[in-house]
Design a protein around this motif. Structure first.
Motif, PDB file in Angstrom:
ATOM      1  N   CYS A 168      32.465  35.740  73.063  1.00  0.00           N
ATOM      2  CA  CYS A 168      32.264  37.172  73.272  1.00  0.00           C
ATOM      3  C   CYS A 168      32.189  37.465  74.764  1.00  0.00           C
ATOM      4  O   CYS A 168      31.478  36.774  75.503  1.00  0.00           O
ATOM      5  N   PHE A 169      32.927  38.476  75.222  1.00  0.00           N
ATOM      6  CA  PHE A 169      32.991  38.824  76.640  1.00  0.00           C
ATOM      7  C   PHE A 169      32.683  40.298  76.860  1.00  0.00           C
ATOM      8  O   PHE A 169      33.106  41.155  76.080  1.00  0.00           O
ATOM      9  N   HIS A 170      32.012  40.589  77.964  1.00  0.00           N
ATOM     10  CA  HIS A 170      31.854  41.965  78.436  1.00  0.00           C
ATOM     11  C   HIS A 170      31.956  41.937  79.965  1.00  0.00           C
ATOM     12  O   HIS A 170      31.124  41.326  80.640  1.00  0.00           O
ATOM     13  N   LEU A 171      32.990  42.557  80.493  1.00  0.00           N
ATOM     14  CA  LEU A 171      33.173  42.655  81.935  1.00  0.00           C
ATOM     15  C   LEU A 171      32.277  43.772  82.464  1.00  0.00           C
ATOM     16  O   LEU A 171      32.474  44.945  82.137  1.00  0.00           O
ATOM     17  N   LEU A 172      31.291  43.404  83.301  1.00  0.00           N
ATOM     18  CA  LEU A 172      30.365  44.405  83.833  1.00  0.00           C
ATOM     19  C   LEU A 172      30.820  44.961  85.179  1.00  0.00           C
ATOM     20  O   LEU A 172      30.591  46.134  85.476  1.00  0.00           O
ATOM     21  N   GLU A 173      31.461  44.120  85.981  1.00  0.00           N
ATOM     22  CA  GLU A 173      31.896  44.552  87.308  1.00  0.00           C
ATOM     23  C   GLU A 173      33.212  43.867  87.674  1.00  0.00           C
ATOM     24  O   GLU A 173      33.431  42.712  87.303  1.00  0.00           O
ATOM     25  N   HIS A 174      34.047  44.563  88.415  1.00  0.00           N
ATOM     26  CA  HIS A 174      35.218  43.947  89.035  1.00  0.00           C
ATOM     27  C   HIS A 174      35.644  44.794  90.229  1.00  0.00           C
ATOM     28  O   HIS A 174      36.121  45.916  90.065  1.00  0.00           O
ATOM     29  N   ARG A 175      35.455  44.220  91.416  1.00  0.00           N
ATOM     30  CA  ARG A 175      35.906  44.845  92.647  1.00  0.00           C
ATOM     31  C   ARG A 175      37.075  44.030  93.174  1.00  0.00           C
ATOM     32  O   ARG A 175      36.896  43.081  93.941  1.00  0.00           O
ATOM     33  N   GLY A 176      38.271  44.362  92.688  1.00  0.00           N
ATOM     34  CA  GLY A 176      39.472  43.629  93.046  1.00  0.00           C
ATOM     35  C   GLY A 176      40.612  44.023  92.130  1.00  0.00           C
ATOM     36  O   GLY A 176      40.551  45.050  91.442  1.00  0.00           O
ATOM     37  N   VAL A 177      41.651  43.201  92.105  1.00  0.00           N
ATOM     38  CA  VAL A 177      42.806  43.484  91.257  1.00  0.00           C
ATOM     39  C   VAL A 177      43.143  42.257  90.424  1.00  0.00           C
ATOM     40  O   VAL A 177      42.778  41.129  90.756  1.00  0.00           O
ATOM     41  N   GLY A 178      43.891  42.499  89.326  1.00  0.00           N
ATOM     42  CA  GLY A 178      44.323  41.401  88.456  1.00  0.00           C
ATOM     43  C   GLY A 178      43.298  41.107  87.386  1.00  0.00           C
ATOM     44  O   GLY A 178      42.453  41.936  87.030  1.00  0.00           O
ATOM     45  N   GLY A 179      43.381  39.883  86.847  1.00  0.00           N
ATOM     46  CA  GLY A 179      42.421  39.461  85.832  1.00  0.00           C
ATOM     47  C   GLY A 179      42.641  40.083  84.471  1.00  0.00           C
ATOM     48  O   GLY A 179      41.683  40.351  83.739  1.00  0.00           O
ATOM     49  N   ARG A 180      43.906  40.320  84.111  1.00  0.00           N
ATOM     50  CA  ARG A 180      44.167  40.861  82.779  1.00  0.00           C
ATOM     51  C   ARG A 180      43.899  39.770  81.733  1.00  0.00           C
ATOM     52  O   ARG A 180      44.219  38.599  81.930  1.00  0.00           O
ATOM     53  N   THR A 181      43.316  40.173  80.626  1.00  0.00           N
ATOM     54  CA  THR A 181      42.999  39.239  79.545  1.00  0.00           C
ATOM     55  C   THR A 181      44.211  39.077  78.640  1.00  0.00           C
ATOM     56  O   THR A 181      44.906  40.045  78.344  1.00  0.00           O
ATOM     57  N   ARG A 182      44.446  37.848  78.188  1.00  0.00           N
ATOM     58  CA  ARG A 182      45.520  37.583  77.229  1.00  0.00           C
ATOM     59  C   ARG A 182      44.936  37.000  75.957  1.00  0.00           C
ATOM     60  O   ARG A 182      44.029  36.163  75.984  1.00  0.00           O
ATOM     61  N   LEU A 183      45.435  37.470  74.824  1.00  0.00           N
ATOM     62  CA  LEU A 183      45.070  36.925  73.518  1.00  0.00           C
ATOM     63  C   LEU A 183      46.339  36.556  72.771  1.00  0.00           C
ATOM     64  O   LEU A 183      47.344  37.272  72.838  1.00  0.00           O
ATOM     65  N   VAL A 184      46.297  35.434  72.060  1.00  0.00           N
ATOM     66  CA  VAL A 184      47.427  34.965  71.261  1.00  0.00           C
ATOM     67  C   VAL A 184      46.898  34.537  69.896  1.00  0.00           C
ATOM     68  O   VAL A 184      45.930  33.773  69.810  1.00  0.00           O
ATOM     69  N   ASP A 185      47.533  35.024  68.834  1.00  0.00           N
ATOM     70  CA  ASP A 185      47.137  34.654  67.476  1.00  0.00           C
ATOM     71  C   ASP A 185      47.638  33.242  67.178  1.00  0.00           C
ATOM     72  O   ASP A 185      48.827  33.015  66.960  1.00  0.00           O
ATOM     73  N   GLY A 186      46.720  32.278  67.158  1.00  0.00           N
ATOM     74  CA  GLY A 186      47.093  30.893  66.903  1.00  0.00           C
ATOM     75  C   GLY A 186      47.701  30.677  65.537  1.00  0.00           C
ATOM     76  O   GLY A 186      48.549  29.803  65.352  1.00  0.00           O
ATOM     77  N   PHE A 187      47.280  31.479  64.541  1.00  0.00           N
ATOM     78  CA  PHE A 187      47.855  31.342  63.202  1.00  0.00           C
ATOM     79  C   PHE A 187      49.308  31.819  63.186  1.00  0.00           C
ATOM     80  O   PHE A 187      50.133  31.269  62.463  1.00  0.00           O
ATOM     81  N   LYS A 188      49.610  32.837  63.986  1.00  0.00           N
ATOM     82  CA  LYS A 188      50.989  33.308  64.109  1.00  0.00           C
ATOM     83  C   LYS A 188      51.844  32.245  64.780  1.00  0.00           C
ATOM     84  O   LYS A 188      52.986  31.983  64.369  1.00  0.00           O
ATOM     85  N   VAL A 189      51.305  31.615  65.812  1.00  0.00           N
ATOM     86  CA  VAL A 189      52.017  30.528  66.498  1.00  0.00           C
ATOM     87  C   VAL A 189      52.254  29.373  65.542  1.00  0.00           C
ATOM     88  O   VAL A 189      53.341  28.787  65.505  1.00  0.00           O
ATOM     89  N   ALA A 190      51.245  29.032  64.742  1.00  0.00           N
ATOM     90  CA  ALA A 190      51.393  27.949  63.764  1.00  0.00           C
ATOM     91  C   ALA A 190      52.498  28.265  62.774  1.00  0.00           C
ATOM     92  O   ALA A 190      53.319  27.401  62.431  1.00  0.00           O
ATOM     93  N   GLN A 191      52.548  29.511  62.305  1.00  0.00           N
ATOM     94  CA  GLN A 191      53.605  29.928  61.377  1.00  0.00           C
ATOM     95  C   GLN A 191      54.975  29.805  62.025  1.00  0.00           C
ATOM     96  O   GLN A 191      55.939  29.336  61.402  1.00  0.00           O
ATOM     97  N   ASP A 192      55.062  30.200  63.277  1.00  0.00           N
ATOM     98  CA  ASP A 192      56.322  30.109  64.023  1.00  0.00           C
ATOM     99  C   ASP A 192      56.781  28.658  64.128  1.00  0.00           C
ATOM    100  O   ASP A 192      57.954  28.335  63.875  1.00  0.00           O
ATOM    101  N   LEU A 193      55.872  27.776  64.487  1.00  0.00           N
ATOM    102  CA  LEU A 193      56.233  26.359  64.613  1.00  0.00           C
ATOM    103  C   LEU A 193      56.594  25.752  63.261  1.00  0.00           C
ATOM    104  O   LEU A 193      57.531  24.946  63.154  1.00  0.00           O
ATOM    105  N   GLN A 194      55.836  26.110  62.240  1.00  0.00           N
ATOM    106  CA  GLN A 194      56.088  25.568  60.907  1.00  0.00           C
ATOM    107  C   GLN A 194      57.489  25.921  60.427  1.00  0.00           C
ATOM    108  O   GLN A 194      58.151  25.099  59.779  1.00  0.00           O
ATOM    109  N   HIS A 195      57.969  27.112  60.776  1.00  0.00           N
ATOM    110  CA  HIS A 195      59.297  27.555  60.351  1.00  0.00           C
ATOM    111  C   HIS A 195      60.404  27.013  61.243  1.00  0.00           C
ATOM    112  O   HIS A 195      61.471  26.625  60.758  1.00  0.00           O
ATOM    113  N   ASN A 196      60.159  26.995  62.553  1.00  0.00           N
ATOM    114  CA  ASN A 196      61.229  26.659  63.498  1.00  0.00           C
ATOM    115  C   ASN A 196      61.178  25.238  64.039  1.00  0.00           C
ATOM    116  O   ASN A 196      62.211  24.696  64.461  1.00  0.00           O
TER     117      ASN A 196
END
Length: 395
Positions: A224-252
């Motif tokens: 669990c994350f909560h960003l309280l402060e950021h004085r700068g640029v960048g730092g975008r969060t990325r999320l990837v569904d591991g189950f979707k990736v698993a399905q992709d690998l299982q098929h391909n």
């Protein structure tokens, strides 16, 4: 309102290998066969099952394998099966009463209702984000908490919007879901890019999609994350569904997927100064009895030294390439900017997280919650919403 199908008939079968059974028929065509030892072992009367603690009181080991009823009947008023057991050594005749719901589910219904089936997603998740307001969650309503936990199981993550920008309020929010889990990083943590812990998360560097705690015996269930402060640029969060990736690998890439399901990979965490040495070998993917992925655990940065044969090594790097290609496919990645006031809750057994590099000062707070506590919250809220109980204010 769902109407429970009616019990219609019960057929007794002679003992097979000294163990007898009966078959139950319901009005919707469902049939189920249960053995006599199972039925006697699962009698729910007050002398066999404690009515408050819900712990078994009957001594299973004193139930004869050749036990059998001397009479059975269907109680139409309560839609239940009633069995009268013959006397056994040390026990008088016994009456057992089983509700239709209990017999059909085979569990302590309705206490343990299966969590929602995962809904796989890719970058298109941005069009319909799983989110709920802080005000709704803290209002104490079971419906709101049920929505939140449902999203965690269905989508693997959820946003809580409008959270007060303080560590105390964030922690109080998360404790409504489950107990804060203590690890080498502390309990409820607060971190900035100062390398206070021997981990690249405590830097400004880019972090590719990964799960946490690959080197623990039991990786954290939620992060669990909560960003309280950021004085700068960048730092975008990325999320990837591991189950979707698993399905992709299982098929391909079925061979590569099979390798990652069957071959344990070593992971470690080392902080020589503090004396922390963690090491664990685990498969990247876990699958259920139907071969469907139900867990992912992977952090390329935390991989330890490989000790594989040349053939296994070649297969590993081919599988790793397929995995990383899928993980970094823009179609699978949800990229967003965390802002103060929004807490993101991530299922660490399913969704991989990371970030782009950033500049300046950034202060993040959050914690881990164990998966068994998340499931407990689901069971509680589902049971409470069903029975209309008063909500509990915290865990």
């Amino acid at each position: 309102m769902t109407v429970e199908p009616l019990l219609k008939t019960v057929k007794l079968f002679p003992n097979k290998h000294s163990i007898g059974s009966l078959e139950l028929d319901w009005s919707d065509g469902t049939k189920k066969t249960l053995t006599y030892p199972w039925l006697r072992d699962h009698c729910m009367c007050a002398s066999c099952y404690h009515p408050q603690t819900l712990q078994r009181l009957v001594d299973t080991f004193n139930i004869p394998l050749d036990i059998k009823p001397f009479a059975t009947e269907i109680d139409a008023d309560s839609n239940a099966l009633v069995i009268f057991w013959a006397s056994t050594d040390g026990e008088e005749q016994h009456r057992s009463h089983y509700t239709s719901e209990f017999l059909r589910s085979g569990t302590l219904a309705p206490y343990f209702r299966s969590p929602p089936v995962p809904r796989l997603w890719g970058s298109e998740i941005v069009e319909c984000l799983p989110e709920i307001s802080y005000a709704e969650v803290v209002s104490g309503g079971h419906a709101a908490m049920l929505r939140l936990v449902r999203s965690i199981f269905e989508h693997g993550f959820a946003f809580v919007r409008g959270v007060p920008q303080s560590s105390q309020d964030t922690e109080a929010l998360l404790r409504r879901i489950g107990h804060v889990r203590h690890t080498i990083y502390g309990g409820f943590w607060e971190f900035t890019p100062n390398l206070a812990q021997n981990d690249t998360a405590y830097t400004t560097l880019e972090l590719h999609a990964h799960t946490d705690g690959t080197y623990f015996e039991d990786p954290p269930g939620l992060e669990c994350f909560h960003l309280l402060e950021h004085r700068g640029v960048g730092g975008r969060t990325r999320l990837v569904d591991g189950f979707k990736v698993a399905q992709d690998l299982q098929h391909n890439f079925p061979d590569e997927f099979k390798f990652l399901c069957e071959t344990p990979i070593p992971f470690h965490y080392i902080d020589q100064k503090l004396g922390h040495y963690y090491y664990q070998k685990r498969t990247v993917f876990g699958v259920d009895e139907n071969g469907v992925c139900n867990r992912i655990s992977f952090n390329n940065d935390d991989r330890a030294r490989l000790d594989l044969s040349a053939d296994q090594s070649a297969r590993f790097y081919a599988a790793l390439r397929a995995l990383q290609t899928s993980l970094r496919d823009p179609r699978h990645e949800f990229l967003f900017q965390l802002e103060p006031g929004t807490t993101v809750i991530v299922n660490n057994w399913r969704v991989l997280h990371g970030r782009t590099s950033f500049t300046g000062h950034r202060k993040m707070v959050g914690c881990y919650i164990s998966m068994e506590d998340v499931k407990s919250r689901w069971f509680h809220e589902a049971d409470s919403a069903r029975d209309g109980k008063q909500p509990s204010s915290s865990t």
